[in-house]
Each structure stands twice: as structure tokens, then as C-alpha cells.
Design a protein around this motif. Sequence first.
Motif, PDB file in Angstrom:
ATOM      1  N   PRO A  67       0.798  -1.223   0.000  1.00 39.39           N
ATOM      2  CA  PRO A  67       0.000   0.000   0.000  1.00 39.39           C
ATOM      3  C   PRO A  67       0.833   1.276   0.000  1.00 39.39           C
ATOM      4  O   PRO A  67       0.296   2.353  -0.248  1.00 39.39           O
ATOM      5  N   LEU A  68       2.137   1.199   0.251  1.00 42.65           N
ATOM      6  CA  LEU A  68       2.959   2.405   0.307  1.00 42.65           C
ATOM      7  C   LEU A  68       3.029   3.133  -1.026  1.00 42.65           C
ATOM      8  O   LEU A  68       2.838   4.359  -1.061  1.00 42.65           O
ATOM      9  N   PRO A  69       3.288   2.478  -2.173  1.00 41.02           N
ATOM     10  CA  PRO A  69       3.284   3.222  -3.436  1.00 41.02           C
ATOM     11  C   PRO A  69       1.931   3.852  -3.757  1.00 41.02           C
ATOM     12  O   PRO A  69       1.872   4.933  -4.345  1.00 41.02           O
ATOM     13  N   GLN A  70       0.847   3.195  -3.353  1.00 43.86           N
ATOM     14  CA  GLN A  70      -0.472   3.780  -3.583  1.00 43.86           C
ATOM     15  C   GLN A  70      -0.645   5.068  -2.785  1.00 43.86           C
ATOM     16  O   GLN A  70      -1.189   6.060  -3.292  1.00 43.86           O
ATOM     17  N   ALA A  71      -0.182   5.069  -1.551  1.00 42.06           N
ATOM     18  CA  ALA A  71      -0.259   6.279  -0.735  1.00 42.06           C
ATOM     19  C   ALA A  71       0.658   7.372  -1.286  1.00 42.06           C
ATOM     20  O   ALA A  71       0.292   8.557  -1.292  1.00 42.06           O
ATOM     21  N   LEU A  72       1.844   6.993  -1.760  1.00 41.69           N
ATOM     22  CA  LEU A  72       2.754   7.976  -2.351  1.00 41.69           C
ATOM     23  C   LEU A  72       2.169   8.599  -3.613  1.00 41.69           C
ATOM     24  O   LEU A  72       2.284   9.809  -3.835  1.00 41.69           O
ATOM     25  N   VAL A  73       1.541   7.796  -4.449  1.00 42.55           N
ATOM     26  CA  VAL A  73       0.938   8.314  -5.678  1.00 42.55           C
ATOM     27  C   VAL A  73      -0.233   9.228  -5.350  1.00 42.55           C
ATOM     28  O   VAL A  73      -0.388  10.287  -5.972  1.00 42.55           O
ATOM     29  N   LEU A  74      -1.040   8.866  -4.385  1.00 46.38           N
ATOM     30  CA  LEU A  74      -2.156   9.730  -4.002  1.00 46.38           C
ATOM     31  C   LEU A  74      -1.654  11.077  -3.499  1.00 46.38           C
ATOM     32  O   LEU A  74      -2.185  12.135  -3.857  1.00 46.38           O
ATOM     33  N   THR A  75      -0.612  11.071  -2.695  1.00 42.10           N
ATOM     34  CA  THR A  75      -0.019  12.317  -2.213  1.00 42.10           C
ATOM     35  C   THR A  75       0.596  13.108  -3.356  1.00 42.10           C
ATOM     36  O   THR A  75       0.453  14.338  -3.436  1.00 42.10           O
TER      37      THR A  75
END
Length: 126
Positions: A67-75
Motif C-alpha cells: 500500500p505504500l506506493p499507492q499512498a505515495l501516488v495519491l499524495t
Amino acid sequence: MEFLVASAIGVLTAAGLYLVMRLRTFPVIMGVSLLTYAVNVFLFASGRLTIGAPPILTDDATRYTDPLPQALVLTAIVISFGMTAVVVVMALGSYLGSDDDRVNDPDPGDASDGDSVAQDGKEGAA
């Protein structure tokens, strides 16, 4: 699948770099936007492309998506939207202030306002 995503990242990066090197403000803004899209796809692809896997590991899940890349992309999407809005306002202010949308400085020999400019860049005394 990986070849398709890598090709998309390459095309977005190439188009973004081409547009950033233009001399007008609108293509530069579009190029920066394409570069941010390329970085977002790269960050998303760095978390291993897994289809149908949950982002949280539970007892019955055998595999999961990071889930970390998904959170980074959302940010990054939120930050790039704000940055694009600021750059558009700055470009609009620059255009309205100088009636020109070029991103480079004009040559000192080109006097568009009618003043006489010497070859060394200083105004001549008349």
C-alpha cells in the motif's frame, strides 16, 4: 504487462521533456504535468503490479499489494495539482504583465518598446 507500463513511462517522460524545452509557457506547463504523470506511474509500478490482491495482509490472504506506493501516488497527485495551479497563475500573471508568453529572456538587442538599446546592453543617452 511490465513492458507496456515501462513503455508508457518512457513515452510520458519523452513527451514531457520535449514540451518542457519549448519556449512558450503553456507547453512548459503541459510538459511538467506529463513528467509528474510519468513519476506517478513509476511510483505505482514500483509496488509490483498485482491484480486482485488486497492491500492489507489478513489471515486468509496468501499475497497482498504493497500500500505504500499507492499512498505515495495519491499524495503526489494532490501535490502536482496544487503545483500546476500555482504555475498556471504565475504564467498568467507573467503574460498579463508583459504581453508575451515566452519563458526565456529577450535579447538585449531586441527593443520591443521603442527605446534605443546599445550593443553592450546599456541604454544610450539621448
